[in-house]
Write a protein that holds these residues in place. Structure first.
Motif, short mmCIF file in Angstrom:
data_model
loop_
_atom_site.label_atom_id
_atom_site.label_comp_id
_atom_site.label_asym_id
_atom_site.label_seq_id
_atom_site.Cartn_x
_atom_site.Cartn_y
_atom_site.Cartn_z
N ASN A 185 36.53 29.01 46.01
CA ASN A 185 36.80 30.42 45.71
C ASN A 185 37.96 30.62 44.75
O ASN A 185 38.26 31.73 44.34
CB ASN A 185 37.07 31.20 47.01
CG ASN A 185 38.17 30.58 47.84
OD1 ASN A 185 39.05 29.90 47.32
ND2 ASN A 185 38.14 30.81 49.15
N GLY A 186 38.68 29.53 44.37
CA GLY A 186 39.74 29.64 43.39
C GLY A 186 41.01 30.31 43.89
O GLY A 186 41.91 30.62 43.11
N ILE A 187 41.12 30.55 45.19
CA ILE A 187 42.31 31.21 45.73
C ILE A 187 43.48 30.22 45.76
O ILE A 187 43.32 29.05 46.11
CB ILE A 187 42.03 31.75 47.15
CG1 ILE A 187 41.10 32.98 47.06
CG2 ILE A 187 43.32 32.13 47.86
CD1 ILE A 187 40.64 33.49 48.40
N VAL A 216 38.36 34.70 53.49
CA VAL A 216 37.09 35.28 53.04
C VAL A 216 37.30 36.69 52.51
O VAL A 216 36.69 37.10 51.52
CB VAL A 216 36.06 35.27 54.19
CG1 VAL A 216 34.79 36.02 53.78
CG2 VAL A 216 35.72 33.84 54.59
N THR A 217 38.20 37.46 53.15
CA THR A 217 38.50 38.81 52.68
C THR A 217 39.10 38.79 51.28
O THR A 217 38.73 39.58 50.41
CB THR A 217 39.47 39.52 53.65
OG1 THR A 217 38.87 39.59 54.94
CG2 THR A 217 39.80 40.93 53.18
N TRP A 218 40.05 37.88 51.06
CA TRP A 218 40.63 37.74 49.71
C TRP A 218 39.55 37.38 48.71
O TRP A 218 39.50 37.90 47.60
CB TRP A 218 41.69 36.63 49.74
CG TRP A 218 43.04 37.04 50.23
CD1 TRP A 218 43.32 37.85 51.29
CD2 TRP A 218 44.30 36.65 49.69
NE1 TRP A 218 44.66 37.98 51.46
CE2 TRP A 218 45.29 37.25 50.49
CE3 TRP A 218 44.69 35.85 48.62
CZ2 TRP A 218 46.64 37.09 50.24
CZ3 TRP A 218 46.04 35.66 48.38
CH2 TRP A 218 47.00 36.29 49.17
N GLU A 219 38.69 36.48 49.14
CA GLU A 219 37.62 36.00 48.26
C GLU A 219 36.70 37.16 47.85
O GLU A 219 36.37 37.32 46.67
CB GLU A 219 36.83 34.94 49.04
CG GLU A 219 35.69 34.31 48.29
CD GLU A 219 34.97 33.29 49.18
OE1 GLU A 219 33.74 33.20 49.06
OE2 GLU A 219 35.65 32.62 49.99
N LYS A 220 36.31 37.99 48.83
CA LYS A 220 35.41 39.11 48.53
C LYS A 220 36.09 40.14 47.63
O LYS A 220 35.47 40.69 46.72
CB LYS A 220 34.96 39.77 49.84
CG LYS A 220 33.99 38.92 50.64
CD LYS A 220 33.59 39.61 51.93
CE LYS A 220 32.58 38.77 52.70
NZ LYS A 220 32.22 39.40 54.00
N ARG A 221 37.37 40.38 47.90
CA ARG A 221 38.10 41.35 47.07
C ARG A 221 38.17 40.86 45.63
O ARG A 221 38.00 41.65 44.69
CB ARG A 221 39.50 41.55 47.64
CG ARG A 221 40.49 42.27 46.71
CD ARG A 221 39.99 43.62 46.26
NE ARG A 221 39.91 44.57 47.36
CZ ARG A 221 39.49 45.82 47.22
NH1 ARG A 221 39.07 46.24 46.05
NH2 ARG A 221 39.45 46.62 48.25
N LYS A 223 36.06 39.02 44.08
CA LYS A 223 34.75 39.18 43.45
C LYS A 223 34.50 40.62 43.06
O LYS A 223 33.94 40.92 42.00
CB LYS A 223 33.65 38.69 44.40
CG LYS A 223 33.61 37.17 44.56
CD LYS A 223 32.52 36.75 45.53
CE LYS A 223 32.51 35.22 45.68
NZ LYS A 223 31.51 34.79 46.67
N LEU A 224 34.94 41.54 43.93
CA LEU A 224 34.75 42.96 43.64
C LEU A 224 35.59 43.40 42.45
O LEU A 224 35.13 44.15 41.59
CB LEU A 224 35.12 43.80 44.88
CG LEU A 224 34.14 43.74 46.05
CD1 LEU A 224 34.71 44.50 47.25
CD2 LEU A 224 32.80 44.35 45.66
N GLU A 225 36.82 42.93 42.43
CA GLU A 225 37.71 43.32 41.33
C GLU A 225 37.25 42.70 40.01
O GLU A 225 37.35 43.30 38.96
CB GLU A 225 39.15 42.86 41.63
CG GLU A 225 39.79 43.62 42.79
CD GLU A 225 40.04 45.07 42.45
OE1 GLU A 225 40.24 45.39 41.26
OE2 GLU A 225 40.02 45.90 43.38
N GLY A 226 36.77 41.44 40.10
CA GLY A 226 36.27 40.78 38.90
C GLY A 226 37.34 40.43 37.89
O GLY A 226 37.06 40.11 36.74
N ALA A 232 45.28 41.64 43.27
CA ALA A 232 44.31 42.64 43.65
C ALA A 232 43.75 42.36 45.04
O ALA A 232 43.28 43.25 45.72
CB ALA A 232 43.17 42.67 42.63
N ALA A 233 43.82 41.11 45.44
CA ALA A 233 43.25 40.74 46.73
C ALA A 233 44.05 41.30 47.90
O ALA A 233 43.54 41.40 49.00
CB ALA A 233 43.20 39.23 46.86
N TYR A 234 45.31 41.69 47.67
CA TYR A 234 46.14 42.15 48.76
C TYR A 234 45.70 43.51 49.31
O TYR A 234 46.03 43.89 50.41
CB TYR A 234 47.62 42.28 48.33
CG TYR A 234 48.23 41.00 47.85
CD1 TYR A 234 47.71 39.77 48.21
CD2 TYR A 234 49.35 41.01 47.04
CE1 TYR A 234 48.28 38.59 47.77
CE2 TYR A 234 49.93 39.83 46.60
CZ TYR A 234 49.39 38.63 46.97
OH TYR A 234 49.97 37.47 46.55
#
Length: 238
Positions: A185-187, A216-221, A223-226, A232-234
């Motif tokens: 996920n590159g986090i 997983v929440t950071w990962e989804k955020r 993806k949404l932000e792009g 942005a994940a915070y």
């Protein structure tokens, strides 16, 4: 880690080149070359927690280190002597070279003290002629990394119905890194760990129940932000 050594890195303080040993080293003739050799040996030793032996069993000769660091053999020979005199390295009878200060520069984790004790134990074992013991839970480097990670870091089972929820135990940076690598996920594992450690491992005002769910929440955020920016994940997790 039954630390999964998925990646190896050093963290140098901003005043690394102002430290007394480095200043003294670089003040010598060819001192800049010596500090370059030192840094390259530090990095080369990370895979084995500060111990330098080719494939774990073959001592590095001066010529091998010269080839490794891309410096003249005579420069390497002088550098190694100076490192020993300054107590920066210890060369055992077996030929193993221990980089005595590297533990101060390995990426920070909650197991830092354990790692330093492990380093000292392995060095003492080898000085006494014993075969360095493999750490409990350590898996052979011959195993593919993907297999190592999946065998150690599986998604935790759900708590039993009607039973008590297990007490949350914060992960190490290495555990987060291994899980992020597994999910590709590159986090930034260290940023994730530092963020929640500074908040006392809470999500909002509630104690965290699963750090993997937070990943997983950071990962989804992301993806949404792009945008690929961790900041942005915070938004969902503070």
């Amino acid at each position: 880690m039954a630390e999964s050594k998925k990646y190896f890195y050093m963290r140098l303080k901003e005043n690394f080149f102002d430290e007394a040993d480095i200043v003294a080293l670089e003040s010598l003739p060819d001192g800049i070359l010596y500090s370059n050799i030192l840094l390259k040996l530090y990095l080369k030793s990370l895979r084995d927690d500060g111990r330098l032996m080719l494939r774990g069993t073959i001592p590095y000769s001066t010529s091998m280190i010269a080839a490794l660091t891309r410096h003249k053999e005579e420069t390497v020979e002088k550098a190694l002597k100076i490192f020993k005199d300054m107590n920066i390295i210890e060369v055992l009878d077996s030929g193993a070279i221990f980089m005595l200060e590297v533990q101060n520069y390995i990426g920070k984790s909650s197991t830092e003290a354990d790692r330093k004790r492990e380093f000292d134990r392995r060095r003492c074992d080898e000085k006494e002629g014993q075969t360095p013991r493999r750490k409990v839970g350590e898996i052979s480097e011959k195993s593919p990394p993907e297999i190592r990670v999946k065998s150690i870091y599986n998604t935790p089972p759900l708590p039993p119905k009607g039973g008590k929820r297990e007490r949350f135990v914060p992960p190490t940076v290495e555990e987060v890194a291994a899980y992020c690598e597994e999910r590709k996920n590159g986090i930034d594992a260290e940023e994730f760990w530092s963020f929640y450690d500074s908040k006392g491992w809470k999500v909002g005002r509630s104690p965290m129940e699963s750090w993997k769910s937070a990943v997983v929440t950071w990962e989804k955020r992301r993806k949404l932000e792009g945008t690929g920016k961790e900041k942005a994940a915070y938004a969902d997790v503070v």
